[in-house]
Design an enzyme around this catalytic site. Structure first.
Site, short mmCIF file in Angstrom:
data_model
loop_
_atom_site.label_atom_id
_atom_site.label_comp_id
_atom_site.label_asym_id
_atom_site.label_seq_id
_atom_site.Cartn_x
_atom_site.Cartn_y
_atom_site.Cartn_z
N ASN A 1 0.83 -1.21 0.00
CA ASN A 1 0.00 0.00 0.00
C ASN A 1 0.86 1.25 0.00
O ASN A 1 1.92 1.30 0.62
CB ASN A 1 -0.93 0.00 1.22
CG ASN A 1 -1.88 -1.17 1.19
OD1 ASN A 1 -2.07 -1.78 0.14
ND2 ASN A 1 -2.47 -1.50 2.32
N VAL A 2 0.34 2.28 -0.67
CA VAL A 2 1.06 3.55 -0.71
C VAL A 2 0.50 4.53 0.32
O VAL A 2 0.97 5.66 0.42
CB VAL A 2 1.04 4.15 -2.14
CG1 VAL A 2 1.81 3.25 -3.10
CG2 VAL A 2 -0.38 4.36 -2.66
N HIS B 1 5.75 -0.45 -2.84
CA HIS B 1 5.30 0.28 -4.03
C HIS B 1 5.30 1.79 -3.84
O HIS B 1 4.62 2.51 -4.56
CB HIS B 1 3.89 -0.21 -4.43
CG HIS B 1 3.90 -1.63 -4.91
ND1 HIS B 1 2.75 -2.40 -5.00
CD2 HIS B 1 4.92 -2.43 -5.33
CE1 HIS B 1 3.07 -3.61 -5.45
NE2 HIS B 1 4.37 -3.66 -5.65
N THR C 1 -4.79 -8.96 -0.02
CA THR C 1 -4.13 -8.76 -1.32
C THR C 1 -4.55 -9.87 -2.26
O THR C 1 -4.66 -11.03 -1.85
CB THR C 1 -2.60 -8.69 -1.20
OG1 THR C 1 -2.04 -8.72 -2.52
CG2 THR C 1 -2.01 -9.82 -0.37
P1 OAD Z 1 -6.15 -5.81 -5.07
O1 OAD Z 1 -7.21 -4.80 -5.33
O2 OAD Z 1 -5.58 -6.53 -6.22
O3 OAD Z 1 -6.68 -6.89 -4.05
C1 OAD Z 1 -7.36 -6.50 -2.89
C2 OAD Z 1 -7.68 -7.74 -2.08
O4 OAD Z 1 -8.25 -7.30 -0.87
C3 OAD Z 1 -8.64 -8.71 -2.74
O5 OAD Z 1 -8.14 -10.03 -2.61
C4 OAD Z 1 -9.93 -8.53 -1.93
O6 OAD Z 1 -10.67 -9.74 -1.81
C5 OAD Z 1 -9.38 -8.10 -0.58
N1 OAD Z 1 -10.27 -7.29 0.25
C6 OAD Z 1 -11.08 -6.28 -0.13
N2 OAD Z 1 -11.70 -5.72 0.91
C7 OAD Z 1 -11.27 -6.41 2.00
C8 OAD Z 1 -11.53 -6.32 3.40
N3 OAD Z 1 -12.37 -5.40 3.91
N4 OAD Z 1 -10.91 -7.18 4.23
C9 OAD Z 1 -10.06 -8.13 3.73
N5 OAD Z 1 -9.78 -8.27 2.42
C10 OAD Z 1 -10.37 -7.42 1.57
O7 OAD Z 1 -5.01 -5.03 -4.24
P2 OAD Z 1 -3.50 -5.47 -4.00
O8 OAD Z 1 -3.35 -6.95 -3.99
O9 OAD Z 1 -3.03 -4.71 -2.84
O10 OAD Z 1 0.31 -1.46 -7.22
O11 OAD Z 1 -2.83 -4.89 -5.31
C11 OAD Z 1 -1.45 -5.00 -5.46
C12 OAD Z 1 -0.92 -3.85 -6.27
O12 OAD Z 1 -1.69 -3.69 -7.45
C13 OAD Z 1 -1.07 -2.50 -5.58
O13 OAD Z 1 -0.02 -2.25 -4.68
C14 OAD Z 1 -1.03 -1.53 -6.73
C15 OAD Z 1 -1.93 -2.28 -7.68
O14 OAD Z 1 -1.74 -2.06 -9.02
C16 OAD Z 1 0.71 -0.40 -7.92
O15 OAD Z 1 -0.03 0.51 -8.23
C17 OAD Z 1 2.15 -0.41 -8.26
#
Ligand code: OAD
Length: 250
Positions: free
Chosen positions: A113-114, A130, A196
């Site tokens: 997370n940023v 990131h 994630t």
């Molecule tokens: P994603 O949006 O890909 O995934 C979010 C995850 O959080 C999913 O698996 C959801 O099921 C889960 N989720 C949502 N709400 C939730 C809650 N209240 N409690 C628990 N889980 C929940 O986000 P990231 O995996 O963080 O990078 O994405 C990785 C990277 O992709 C980010 O850092 C960003 C993005 O592009 C850059 O911009 C470089």
């Protein structure tokens, strides 16, 4: 240095992730690896959920070095909106309860997370993979500067007169903290993954380095199935405080 790429989750070797029944007294190092899901209940949008940010914007328009060259205002606007949202957000129960682990364990948080919600919850050892929304970076020499207030604009310059850009690791760029993250994960006795989709590499490959973890636990409201690890299919604010209490009572 590894570059950031999008890739679907690869099949994982399940045997690696089985508990090894090592006594709890040896489980001192906890590494927590977080993604956008931990901040969702603070009001910050995730990327790949339905209605997520990557449904509203194209990655190639706002999150690559080429996007910044082609349309810097659009890129600045995208991050200005994110920064403004962050200014109006606060750490939630998941961020806050994690900090209690510091009382009993050596805790390191590695985050994709940023946002700065782990910092604002009082966590001490936080590694951002990131980048950070509240920092800018010189396009001349890479020097990092804090951003005062929610906005970074075209015309905001570094001390050498170069345009400042958001200090975000964009797609196609190196992830400078990856080696440090790998070394932390290798030493983890308990590895906890929260919110994630594990879609973005190299960050998602960290799970492969949890070779000394007696427990690997994934908390996600809609987890991708991961064979051989403990999966808690709940929202972060529900599951994290319970897990923290359990770990403090071990
Ligand atoms: P994603 O949006 O890909 O995934 C979010 C995850 O959080 C999913 O698996 C959801 O099921 C889960 N989720 C949502 N709400 C939730 C809650 N209240 N409690 C628990 N889980 C929940 O986000 P990231 O995996 O963080 O990078 O994405 C990785 C990277 O992709 C980010 O850092 C960003 C993005 O592009 C850059 O911009 C470089």
């Amino acid at each position: 240095m590894s570059q950031i790429i999008v890739q679907f989750l690869q099949n994982l070797n399940s045997d690696k992730f089985k508990n090894h029944n090592i006594p709890n007294t040896f489980m001192k190092n906890i590494v927590v690896f977080t993604g956008a899901g931990i901040s969702a209940e603070s009001g910050l949008g995730t990327f790949r959920d339905s209605n997520g940010l990557w449904e509203k914007y194209k990655i190639e328009d706002v999150a690559t070095p080429e996007a910044f060259q082609n349309n810097p205002s659009l890129v600045m606007d995208f991050y200005n909106i994110r920064r403004k949202e962050l200014f109006n957000s606060n750490p939630n129960k998941a961020h806050i309860s994690l900090v209690k682990l510091q009382e009993k364990y050596s805790l390191h948080i590695i985050t994709q997370n940023v946002d700065d919600l782990h910092e604002r919850s009082g966590a001490k050892n936080i590694l951002h993979l990131h980048g950070k929304l509240n920092e800018s970076k010189s396009t001349i020499d890479g020097k990092i500067y804090p951003i005062q207030g929610p906005y970074l604009n075209i015309g905001d310059l570094c001390e050498k007169g170069g345009q400042l850009r958001p200090n975000i690791v964009w797609f196609g760029e190196d992830v400078p903290n990856m080696e440090i993250a790998i070394n932390l994960v290798k030493k983890a006795h308990i590895f906890i993954i929260i919110g994630t989709s594990l879609n973005v590499y190299p960050a998602a490959s960290l799970i492969d380095y949890a070779v000394n973890s007696q427990r690997i636990i994934l908390i996600d409201k809609s987890p991708t199935f991961l064979d051989g690890i403990e999966v808690i299919r709940e929202k972060a604010t529900q599951a994290v405080p319970k897990l923290v209490d359990d770990l403090l009572n071990l």
